[in-house]
Design an enzyme around this catalytic site. Structure first.
Site, mmCIF file in Angstrom:
data_model
loop_
_atom_site.group_PDB
_atom_site.id
_atom_site.type_symbol
_atom_site.label_atom_id
_atom_site.label_comp_id
_atom_site.label_asym_id
_atom_site.label_seq_id
_atom_site.Cartn_x
_atom_site.Cartn_y
_atom_site.Cartn_z
ATOM 1 N N LYS A 149 76.646 108.547 -5.792
ATOM 2 C CA LYS A 149 76.282 107.154 -6.080
ATOM 3 C C LYS A 149 77.327 106.499 -6.970
ATOM 4 C CE LYS A 149 72.764 104.134 -8.021
ATOM 5 N NZ LYS A 149 71.331 103.936 -8.330
ATOM 6 N N HIS A 290 77.829 119.704 37.273
ATOM 7 C CA HIS A 290 77.065 118.547 36.801
ATOM 8 C C HIS A 290 75.660 118.940 36.348
ATOM 9 C CE1 HIS A 290 80.348 116.013 37.974
ATOM 10 N NE2 HIS A 290 80.245 116.358 39.239
#
Length: 538
Positions: A149, A290
């Site tokens: 922070k 696929h």
């Protein structure tokens, strides 16, 4: 109440004069501390980290001397103190903050080096409840969040991977850290604590058998940045969840180009499928294109299983993914490299096999180190607009004892073995799924169609094409069995399979027209079994 915007712009460069080091993973910590000391940085430390630095002869101040309060409760309380958090959170340019720090004897902390108790590893190792709870870090995340922070003034590292960039910045900026680095490391720090809390909350949900907790978090650590996603205009990356399930995400790549997004997706599908087959019972090979199988077979050897899998659809196999349930051997490698293959994945590989594959420089060879447990619990996640769809992994299995024969004719032992084989494959084929099998090898696969009868017809056509490619006069589907991943809503799909030459059927059952479908099977002399379990795969 609203938070007022910051009144002071953070400086671009902040000298590192005082550092707090408190790490569980001590990789590189001695070298980092030594280099910090050569720059005159004061080092404050705790517990095992302080002991390691003391042993290395590095001057270090015990945190207890700074706070005036000893570590208590087996180290649970040591960094949760105003002199720690004030040193991390104080805005150096704010007169009120500076006055408070001076009044209370709080020295600023310019660098925080922390990594956390190994909660994820502890859980993955099968720890009991009490041990898992004891490995939930409290002080570490609190300090990390405070430092992140206040990144305008404090730089924080959460991993030994951060040390080189930190030291490089200190060298380049005469012992100071630039704001851009502090920002980047703060972002990483919050991501790390978020992932840590996600691991804890996920473990709690699983432990409490809560399938739908009020808040659900998922997290991962960057494994690799990919060139692009499914298509070149999509950005993509691979993240590792740390659940230690053997597979493409954690496999060792022996050779070949970097894996693409589609490679990873298809290889995962292939390896999950082949893991359905016990390597102690038979060799099994799955060829995927696929994300759908274009050929799967069992055999006495991998080479035999590969040849039988390839026969199912040799055209689609070109450029496909090959997954093996046993270590790749020279005989199988010799056959696989005869056509263009994108990826081979196996639990292991012999030196001879590796040498054979090496002749194909672009072929990726992955060593997974084991097979994933097809029965193990787990979650799958799919994004939707503004949400996540979460479900259990499809670990459903059926055995011979689970099958219900619903036709007049019982399946023969050979048909029964093929039916169970076909059912395992159908579980991994996109819905609507139809799979023809003969002699423990797929001979036709129909995947992803809107109509089940279309899938049956496509699979039949594939079987005819495979027969033609093999120089045979009749379709490979003649004398086969057929699996359907869900019930037949009408008899037409079943009749299409019968027309193709199938003699036995396995399907979940449960349709309003089951009686019609059973009657159609009886009329054609088919044997049919129902599983009571479906395997939709979307």
């Amino acid at each position: 109440m609203a938070v007022s915007p910051a009144k002071f712009a953070p400086p671009d460069h902040v000298p590192v004069r005082r550092a707090l080091l408190s790490v569980f993973d001590k990789t590189g910590i001695v070298d980092l501390a030594r280099k910090l000391r050569t720059r005159g940085v004061e080092i404050v430390s705790t517990g095992g980290t302080r002991a390691a630095l003391d042993e290395a002869g590095i001057a270090v101040t015990d945190l207890a001397e700074t706070t005036g309060f000893p570590e208590i409760m087996d180290g649970r309380v040591k960094t949760l103190h105003p002199k720690v958090h004030g040193g991390l959170l104080g805005l150096r340019d704010d007169p009120a903050h500076a006055e408070a720090m001076e009044t209370h004897g709080i020295a600023g902390i310019d660098l925080l080096v922390v990594n956390l108790y190994p909660f994820e590893d502890t859980v993955a190792a099968g720890a009991d409840y009490a041990t898992a709870v004891e490995n939930i870090d409290i002080g570490g995340p609190a300090m990390i969040r405070a430092a992140a922070k206040n990144h305008g003034y404090v730089v924080v590292t959460v991993s030994p991977d951060d040390y080189p960039a930190l030291l490089e910045a200190l060298d380049a900026h005469d012992g100071a850290t630039p704001y851009a680095l502090r920002q980047r490391l703060a972002a990483k720090a919050y991501a790390r604590t978020a992932a840590y809390d996600a691991a804890v909350s996920t473990w709690f949900a699983a432990t409490l058998e809560d399938d739908a907790p009020a808040w659900r978090s998922f997290a991962g650590r960057l494994g690799s940045t990919l060139r692009y996603g499914e298509n070149p205009h999509q950005a993509a990356a691979l993240y590792l969840t740390g659940d230690r399930r053997p597979g493409v995400a954690t496999a060792r790549q022996v050779q070949g180009k970097a894996l693409s997004y589609n490679n990873i997706n298809d290889t995962d599908a292939a390896y999950e499928l082949v893991a359905e087959f016990d390597p102690d019972s038979s060799a099994a090979v799955a060829i995927i294109k696929h994300a759908n199988p274009c050929g799967v077979a069992e055999g006495d050897s991998l080479a035999e299983a590969y040849a039988r899998a390839l026969r199912c659809d040799p055209v689609s196999a070109f450029g496909g993914i090959v997954a093996l349930n046993r270590p790749l051997d020279a005989a199988a490698a010799t056959e696989i490299v005869k056509i263009f293959t994108e990826v081979i994945i196996a639990p292991d590989a012999s030196n001879e096999a590796i040498a054979i594959v090496a002749a194909k420089k672009n072929l990726r060879l992955l060593i997974a180190g084991g097979l994933p447990d097809a029965r193990a619990p787990g979650l799958t996640v799919k994004t939707v607009a503004s949400g996540l769809l979460v479900q259990d992994r499809d670990a459903g299995m059926v055995a011979e004892a689970d099958l219900k024969v619903v036709t007049r004719r019982q399946p023969t032992p050979v048909e029964l073995a093929d039916l169970l084989f076909a059912w395992r494959i159908a579980k991994h084929v996109k819905s609507n799924a139809i799979v023809y099998v003969r002699d423990l090898a797929t001979v036709g696969v129909g995947a992803g169609q809107m109509s089940r009868v279309d899938s049956a017809m496509i699979a039949a056509r594939k079987a005819e094409q495979a027969a033609k490619a093999a120089g045979l006069d009749e379709s490979l589907a003649i004398g086969s069995v057929v699996a359907s991943d869900a019930f037949f809503p009408f008899a037409d799909g079943l009749l299409a399979a019968a027309e193709a030459g199938a003699t036995a059927v396995i399907q979940p059952g449960g349709s309003m027209r089951d009686d019609e479908v059973i009657a159609a099977a009886d009329e054609r002399g088919l044997a049919m079994v129902m599983t009571g379990m479906r395997h939709f795969r979307h």
